[in-house]
Design a protein around this motif. Structure first.
Motif, short mmCIF file in Angstrom:
data_model
loop_
_atom_site.label_atom_id
_atom_site.label_comp_id
_atom_site.label_asym_id
_atom_site.label_seq_id
_atom_site.Cartn_x
_atom_site.Cartn_y
_atom_site.Cartn_z
N GLY A 1 0.82 -1.31 0.09
CA GLY A 1 0.02 -0.11 -0.09
C GLY A 1 0.93 1.14 0.02
N PRO A 2 0.50 2.11 0.59
CA PRO A 2 0.91 3.58 0.53
C PRO A 2 2.40 3.75 1.21
CG PRO A 2 -1.42 3.83 1.21
CD PRO A 2 -1.01 2.49 1.46
N GLU A 3 2.53 2.62 2.27
CA GLU A 3 3.74 2.52 2.83
C GLU A 3 4.81 2.14 1.90
OE1 GLU A 3 6.08 0.39 6.52
OE2 GLU A 3 3.99 -0.30 5.81
N ARG A 4 4.74 1.11 1.17
CA ARG A 4 5.53 0.68 0.00
C ARG A 4 5.61 1.91 -1.02
NH1 ARG A 4 3.77 -4.32 -3.03
NH2 ARG A 4 2.35 -2.97 -4.12
N THR A 5 4.70 2.63 -1.59
CA THR A 5 4.92 3.54 -2.40
C THR A 5 5.66 4.84 -1.95
OG1 THR A 5 2.62 3.15 -3.43
CG2 THR A 5 3.74 5.24 -3.83
N ALA A 6 5.33 4.96 -0.71
CA ALA A 6 6.43 5.99 -0.08
C ALA A 6 7.89 5.44 0.13
CB ALA A 6 5.96 6.55 1.26
N ALA A 7 8.02 4.43 0.40
CA ALA A 7 9.38 3.92 0.48
C ALA A 7 10.25 4.04 -0.75
CB ALA A 7 9.22 2.40 1.05
N PHE A 8 9.39 3.37 -2.00
CA PHE A 8 9.99 3.28 -2.98
C PHE A 8 10.48 4.73 -3.59
CE2 PHE A 8 8.80 -1.01 -3.78
CZ PHE A 8 9.98 -1.47 -4.56
N ARG A 9 9.39 6.03 -3.36
CA ARG A 9 9.61 7.28 -3.58
C ARG A 9 10.92 7.83 -2.91
NH1 ARG A 9 5.46 10.56 -0.72
NH2 ARG A 9 7.12 10.49 1.24
N GLU A 10 11.21 7.31 -1.73
CA GLU A 10 12.27 7.89 -0.88
C GLU A 10 13.68 7.10 -1.63
OE1 GLU A 10 12.08 10.65 0.88
OE2 GLU A 10 10.25 10.70 -0.11
N ALA A 11 13.59 5.92 -1.73
CA ALA A 11 14.70 5.31 -2.07
C ALA A 11 15.04 5.50 -3.62
CB ALA A 11 14.61 3.54 -2.09
N GLY A 12 14.08 5.78 -4.50
CA GLY A 12 14.37 6.22 -6.02
C GLY A 12 14.89 7.43 -5.77
N TYR A 13 14.39 8.47 -4.99
CA TYR A 13 14.71 9.77 -5.06
C TYR A 13 16.28 9.76 -4.59
CZ TYR A 13 15.51 14.10 -2.28
OH TYR A 13 16.05 15.43 -1.70
N ALA A 14 16.84 9.05 -3.62
CA ALA A 14 18.09 8.83 -3.30
C ALA A 14 19.09 8.30 -4.34
CB ALA A 14 18.13 7.88 -1.81
N VAL A 15 18.61 7.26 -5.15
CA VAL A 15 19.21 6.79 -6.26
C VAL A 15 19.44 7.83 -7.41
CG1 VAL A 15 19.29 5.15 -7.99
CG2 VAL A 15 18.68 4.37 -5.56
N GLN A 16 18.51 8.49 -7.63
CA GLN A 16 18.46 9.55 -8.99
C GLN A 16 19.38 10.56 -8.61
OE1 GLN A 16 16.56 9.09 -11.92
NE2 GLN A 16 18.57 10.10 -12.24
N LEU A 17 19.31 11.05 -7.09
CA LEU A 17 20.04 12.28 -6.68
C LEU A 17 21.52 11.83 -6.94
CD1 LEU A 17 20.22 15.27 -5.59
CD2 LEU A 17 20.01 14.32 -3.43
N ARG A 18 21.85 10.51 -6.23
CA ARG A 18 22.96 9.98 -6.31
C ARG A 18 23.65 10.16 -7.46
NH1 ARG A 18 22.49 6.04 -3.24
NH2 ARG A 18 22.47 4.20 -5.09
N GLN A 19 22.75 9.70 -8.65
CA GLN A 19 23.32 9.60 -10.11
C GLN A 19 23.51 11.03 -10.66
OE1 GLN A 19 20.29 7.32 -12.25
NE2 GLN A 19 21.12 5.43 -11.20
N GLN A 20 22.57 11.82 -10.23
CA GLN A 20 22.98 13.22 -10.84
C GLN A 20 24.23 13.86 -10.11
OE1 GLN A 20 19.48 15.45 -9.68
NE2 GLN A 20 18.01 14.89 -11.12
N GLN A 21 24.48 13.47 -9.19
CA GLN A 21 25.79 14.10 -8.35
C GLN A 21 26.99 13.35 -8.95
OE1 GLN A 21 24.69 13.02 -4.31
NE2 GLN A 21 24.10 15.06 -3.78
N GLU A 22 26.90 12.25 -9.27
CA GLU A 22 28.11 11.53 -9.79
C GLU A 22 28.24 11.84 -11.43
OE1 GLU A 22 26.70 7.47 -9.52
OE2 GLU A 22 27.55 7.30 -7.39
N GLN A 23 27.21 12.26 -12.00
CA GLN A 23 27.38 12.78 -13.61
C GLN A 23 27.87 14.09 -13.55
OE1 GLN A 23 23.06 12.40 -14.74
NE2 GLN A 23 23.35 10.32 -14.71
N LEU A 24 27.47 14.91 -12.54
CA LEU A 24 27.98 16.20 -12.48
C LEU A 24 29.65 16.12 -11.94
CD1 LEU A 24 25.13 18.13 -11.16
CD2 LEU A 24 25.95 18.51 -13.23
N ASP A 25 29.81 15.30 -11.10
CA ASP A 25 31.35 15.42 -10.83
C ASP A 25 32.12 14.88 -11.97
OD1 ASP A 25 30.97 16.14 -8.07
OD2 ASP A 25 30.81 13.94 -7.22
N ARG A 26 31.66 13.87 -12.60
CA ARG A 26 32.51 13.50 -13.79
C ARG A 26 32.63 14.62 -14.91
NH1 ARG A 26 29.74 9.35 -18.38
NH2 ARG A 26 31.85 9.25 -20.10
#
Length: 554
Positions: A220-245
């Motif tokens: 339910g909503p708990e899973r959706t919220a958890a995927f939102r936060e985990a996906g956010y962390a992964v995507q932000l980390r990728q943005q940071q790695e791309q900019l560092d490169r």
């Protein structure tokens, strides 16, 4: 003798004339004088129009003032000749030794050459990417990553304390849609119709599951919220790695959420309320930005109690100012022209000076062409070509240099093949090749036992026309950097480097640097090696201001 030293000499000459009673300047002697390289040969090494600027104030004709100044300036050490031209221009020739000394000064200063303390003591925040953590960075972000970073570099070179800031748009419904999209991809079910459909979503979902497999056991909503936060962390980390490169590094990654999770929004509203520019109407809270040239007043809190994006913008600005920044610079895309007046008005409503404390720069769109077609589609993002793909296609140096060498407010259409071509027609190759060439000469000199040692350096030996041209070009870097910082135009550095590379190639074609055959190394060889070493320093420093590498071999 560089332009700054000559400016000092001219000020000293003016002061001498005033002190002797020969000249009267009611407003006083200026602290600096503009000195430039003449456009035409035969007009000396440098030129100034100071007599044209001061003639009326001095109660005399510019040409008469120029004649007085020419006679006095001609006595200055290092000045060979001063000629009065036209209505009152001064064409100044300097002695070979004074001009040649520039090379030693550059080498001695090293990486600091070109820097100044013009903006010393000023704290500046430069916000130059504002992105949602819901997808990869794209071409629009790429241009700002280059220009914003280069602006930050020239501001630092001018003595300012600069903070590079990335604003993370991590609040709002788009985050919920992103979370639902990542969740759907992880579960192997269709992504919501209004969600994110790029292939990258599946990649993010796979990484989330690999890092946190337990999320699949939620419901339910708990899973959706958890995927939102985990996906956010992964995507932000990728943005940071791309900019560092991409050689773009941020000091602060500022979360929009943090404004609302802390007291920053309330603090911002209280500051505005204290300034007397808030009012209520129709159950909503407004800011009276029309008091400061905005086209309409702006809603901060809607009648249903929801905060507007402008409330976040306002709180964020107040937060920056309370962190101690004297000036807040925003770099925004072409679709944000309407933000200029409203942000300036917002700063004024907060009690600040919009001409001093806030600055909004608008950039234009970029198109990249490949094989005659515009790059639009991304293998992973679906609709926009990404920063990562651009780096893979064009390379960090070529992409950064090319985007930096044009004014940010100019629309661009660039060709991928031209940006990567290794020929003198490609500006980045042309400049980098010049650096590699000077590095090769210095290596070859070392192999022959000839070094650019300053204790053996006789600057008066650098008297050839092409040596003088190159020396004058080297002396220009501090002025170019100061101008780039003042105008927020780092493309001036790129164009200067291209001119400098041309001057160096002409020098190299006319002046033999190293001994040949059984020829014994002499003072002229050593003097020219100092000039070559100075050229390498300036090329490297200029490229560093653009975040571009200075290769020693190509």
């Amino acid at each position: 003798m560089n332009p700054e030293q000559l400016s000092t000499a001219i000020v000293a000459a003016l002061t001498t004339l005033v002190d002797a009673g020969t000249l009267s300047l009611p407003d006083g002697v200026p602290s600096t004088v503009t000195v430039e390289r003449p456009r035409q040969k035969g007009h000396g090494d440098y030129a100034t129009n100071v007599a044209l600027q001061l003639g009326k104030k001095a109660g005399t004709s510019p040409r008469e003032l120029a004649a007085l100044l020419a006679e006095e300036l001609g006595r200055a050490e290092g000045v060979a000749e001063v000629e009065v031209a036209g209505p009152g221009f001064l064409n100044i020739s300097v002695e070979a030794g004074a001009q040649g000394a520039v090379a030693a000064q550059v080498v001695a200063a090293g990486a600091a050459y070109g820097s100044s303390q013009t903006l010393a003591g000023e704290r500046i925040d430069v916000e130059f990417i504002s992105a949602n953590p819901t997808g990869p960075l794209h071409l629009g972000h790429t241009r700002w990553a280059v220009v914003g970073d280069a602006i930050s570099r020239v501001l630092e070179a001018a003595g300012a304390s600069v903070t590079r800031e990335f604003y993370i748009n991590d609040r709002g419904n788009q985050m919920n849609l992103f979370g639902a999209s990542v969740e759907a991809a992880a579960l192997g079910v269709p992504v919501p119709e209004n969600g994110y459909h790029g292939g990258y979503v599946a990649d993010v979902a796979a990484q989330v599951v690999a890092e946190q497999p337990g999320l699949l056991e939620l419901e339910g909503p708990e899973r959706t919220a958890a995927f939102r936060e985990a996906g956010y962390a992964v995507q932000l980390r990728q943005q940071q790695e791309q900019l560092d490169r991409f050689q773009t590094h941020f000091d602060v990654w500022f979360s929009e959420r943090s404004l609302h999770e802390s007291d920053d929004v309330a603090t911002g509203l209280e500051k505005l309320r204290a300034q007397g520019h808030l009012f209520e109407d129709g159950g909503a809270l407004w800011m009276r930005t029309t008091d400061f040239d905005d086209d309409k007043d702006r809603v901060l809190i809607k009648s249903d109690g929801d905060l507007t994006y402008f409330a976040s913008d306002t709180a964020y600005y107040v937060n920056k100012r309370e962190r101690g920044f004297d000036r807040c610079i925003y770099l925004l895309g072409a679709d944000h022209h309407g933000y200029v007046n409203r942000l300036r008005a917002m700063a004024a409503c907060a009690g600040d000076d919009p001409d001093r404390n806030i600055e909004v720069l608008i950039g234009q769109m970029v198109k990249i062409m490949k094989d005659g077609e515009e790059l639009k589609l991304s293998k992973r993002a679906g609709t926009l070509v990404t920063l990562e793909e651009l780096v893979d296609l064009i390379g960090v140096d070529a992409l950064r240099y090319t985007l930096a060498r044009y004014p940010a407010d100019s629309p661009l259409t660039l060709d991928a093949a031209e940006m990567t071509r290794q020929s003198s027609d490609n500006p980045v190759f042309y400049v980098q090749y010049a650096h590699a060439r000077v590095s090769s000469i210095l290596r070859n000199g070392a192999d022959l036992g000839v070094h650019p040692a300053q204790e053996d350096f006789d600057p008066s030996l650098l008297s050839h026309e092409k040596e003088g041209e190159l020396l004058r070009a080297l002396a220009e870097l501090p002025r170019v950097v100061a101008s780039a910082a003042e105008l927020r135009e780092p493309h001036r550095v790129a164009r200067y480097l291209e001119d400098l590379a041309g001057s160096y190639h002409r020098f190299y074609d006319s002046c033999r640097v190293l001994p040949m055959g059984d020829e014994e190394p002499g003072d002229l060889h050593r003097a020219r090696l100092v000039l070559v070493a100075a050229t390498r320093t300036v090329l490297a420093n200029g490229l560093a201001l653009l975040g571009v590498s200075a290769p020693e071999r190509m």
